[in-house]
Enzyme design. Structure first.
Site, PDB file in Angstrom:
ATOM      1  N   TYR A 181       0.851  -1.188   0.000  1.00  0.00           N
ATOM      2  CA  TYR A 181       0.000   0.000   0.000  1.00  0.00           C
ATOM      3  C   TYR A 181       0.885   1.237   0.000  1.00  0.00           C
ATOM      4  CZ  TYR A 181      -3.609   3.323   1.470  1.00  0.00           C
ATOM      5  OH  TYR A 181      -4.471   4.390   1.538  1.00  0.00           O
ATOM      6  N   ASP A 219       9.307   2.860  -0.033  1.00  0.00           N
ATOM      7  CA  ASP A 219       8.243   3.540   0.694  1.00  0.00           C
ATOM      8  C   ASP A 219       8.445   3.220   2.170  1.00  0.00           C
ATOM      9  OD1 ASP A 219       5.973   4.325   2.008  1.00  0.00           O
ATOM     10  OD2 ASP A 219       4.598   3.738   0.407  1.00  0.00           O
ATOM     11  N   LYS A 246       3.493   9.939   7.983  1.00  0.00           N
ATOM     12  CA  LYS A 246       3.295  10.294   9.401  1.00  0.00           C
ATOM     13  C   LYS A 246       4.506   9.993  10.286  1.00  0.00           C
ATOM     14  CE  LYS A 246       0.855   6.024   8.852  1.00  0.00           C
ATOM     15  NZ  LYS A 246      -0.299   5.675   8.051  1.00  0.00           N
TER      16      LYS A 246
HETATM   17  N1  HOZ Z   1      -4.145   3.078   6.059  1.00  0.00           N
HETATM   18  C1  HOZ Z   1      -3.422   3.272   7.274  1.00  0.00           C
HETATM   19  C2  HOZ Z   1      -3.063   1.973   7.892  1.00  0.00           C
HETATM   20  N2  HOZ Z   1      -2.227   1.151   7.112  1.00  0.00           N
HETATM   21  C3  HOZ Z   1      -4.147   4.222   8.229  1.00  0.00           C
HETATM   22  C4  HOZ Z   1      -5.438   3.787   8.765  1.00  0.00           C
HETATM   23  C5  HOZ Z   1      -6.162   4.838   9.611  1.00  0.00           C
HETATM   24  O1  HOZ Z   1      -5.591   5.828  10.036  1.00  0.00           O
HETATM   25  O2  HOZ Z   1      -7.334   4.647   9.834  1.00  0.00           O
END
Ligand code: HOZ
Length: 434
Positions: free
Chosen positions: A142, A237, A265
């Site tokens: 991802y 990444d 983040k």
């Molecule tokens: N997509 C992120 C986790 N792999 C963030 C999920 C979130 O902050 O809800």
């Protein structure tokens, strides 16, 4: 009805699915999201007054835990001077300098506001630099939600059953080629089938959005060699691994260098932020130095920079933090394996440093296909029961668990005690009511 349930009902009237990011809706685990009121150290507290050992840590960035004094003080000091200027500040220069100092091969950095933006920008840069248009990514990895990356994507896209999102123009998806993680032949085959067309390979050096899947020996160096052979760039990444696996991230941890690295983040200490960077000759192609355009008013925001700098400085000056995190990760993984075995529940616990996943499957998980063999119903029961034991894990099988420096031996023992009950009483039996 709990206050969290009431808030979730209200939220669903005014927010799609009641949330601002899909996984946290807890759909995949058959419950409602706990609305969080506050965090302290390695713990969080929900609006109903329940306390949890927090094994999500805001999905990674809280390496030092919640409300670390130095980070809060830096934020307070920065905000007294103003929240945003849309103009250069000293903190940005210090932040870029520190990242270049900590990360191998990092010569220049551009700050952005999220991992999605960092990846989108790094891909544009790679296309601009190499003069080709196709990108190779891996199934189940991802890289945020930009159009070209929502192809066989992991994380919420996978959990929610839409790894290829609606709304992505076919021509955007067509430029994204997908290989299998830990399978170099699949990458080579794509290079061969698309001669002179691949600008870059982007990879999560540790796949952490199909659950945690470690790179097998030779995989990352093999990618480096293939990119060199076919004239493509290698992009790591490091939204999840950066500054978490090691001060120098996955490049330092695995001893493999990338051409470009993306962060999200993880570098904000809890504030919304992202960055991309790498070789000087590439980064000098970014506007206004070069012809690859990318911009943002809140990029390098002074409050976010203050928080990120405070956390990164502590990490840089205290290498023992990484030893502590790795020891805790190894201990937790070993004990989780032991107690699952005792309970007769087939699990695979993948762990590296402070990243872990418990997969409910009998076979080792070294690929996306193996991760997908996990028993999702059993995971959902495990999740709900762990919550009831005061343990907050990620609400999906295809996500990671994160430890922070503030977690204690007592916290880990609480997790293990809870997991022992959960494995033996809940996971073992099908159809448990929890
Ligand atoms: N997509 C992120 C986790 N792999 C963030 C999920 C979130 O902050 O809800």
């Amino acid at each position: 009805m709990t206050k969290s349930e009431q808030l979730f009902e209200q939220a669903q009237q005014v927010m799609p699915g009641g949330v601002n990011s899909p996984v946290r809706a807890c759909k995949a685990v058959g419950t409602y999201p706990r609305f969080i009121q506050k965090g302290q150290g390695g713990h969080i507290f929900d609006v109903d007054g329940q306390e949890y050992v927090d094994l999500v840590c805001s999905w990674g960035p809280l390496i030092l835990g919640h409300c670390r004094r130095e980070v809060l003080e830096a934020i307070r000091e920065a905000m007294e001077n103003g929240l945003s200027f849309g103009a250069p500040t000293q903190a940005e220069v210090e932040m870029a300098g520190l990242i270049c100092q900590m990360v191998p091969g990092m010569e220049m950095v551009r700050m952005v506001n999220s991992g999605t933006e960092a990846v989108m920008s790094a891909l544009r840069l790679a296309r601009g630099a190499v003069g080709r248009h196709k990108i190779i990514k891996f199934e189940g990895c991802y890289h945020g939600h930009s159009d070209s990356m929502l192809v066989k994507a992991g994380s919420g896209a996978l959990t929610g059953g839409t790894p290829d999102s609606k709304g992505v123009p076919p021509e955007m998806a067509a430029g994204t080629l997908t290989a299998q993680y830990n399978n170099l032949e699949s990458v080579e085959a794509l290079f061969e089938a698309n001669p002179g067309q691949v600008a870059a390979v982007i990879v999560e050096p540790v796949a952490a959005n199909m659950g945690v899947v470690l790179p097998e020996a030779g995989f990352l160096p093999g990618l480096r060699a293939l990119c060199d052979r076919y004239g493509a760039l290698l992009i790591f990444d490091e939204v999840i691994t950066g500054f978490r696996l090691a001060a120098g991230g996955a490049q330092a941890y695995w001893g493999v260098s990338a051409d470009l690295v993306t962060y999200g983040k993880i570098i904000g200490g809890g504030m919304p932020v992202g960055a991309y960077g790498g070789r000087r000759d590439l980064m000098e192609l970014v506007a206004p130095a070069g012809p690859v355009y990318q911009a943002g008013t809140l990029s390098g925001n002074p409050v976010a920079m203050a928080a990120g700098l405070a956390q990164l400085r502590i990490l840089e000056q205290n290498p023992q933090i990484y030893t502590h995190l790795a020891e805790m990760g190894a201990y937790l993984a070993k004990e989780l394996r032991n107690l699952a075995e005792k309970a007769g529940v087939p699990v695979q616990v993948n762990q590296v440093g402070s990243l872990l996943s418990v997969f409910f499957t009998e076979t080792p998980v070294n690929s996306f296909a193996a991760a997908k063999r996990s028993d999702l119903d059993r995971f959902a029961r495990y999740y709900r029961a762990m919550l009831s034991q005061g343990i907050y894990v990620a609400p999906a099988q295809f996500e990671a668990m994160f430890l922070c420096d503030e977690h204690t031996k007592e916290d880990l023992d609480q997790v293990l005690q809870g997991a022992e009950y959960v494995m033996s009483q809940v996971c073992k039996e099908a159809g448990s009511s929890l």
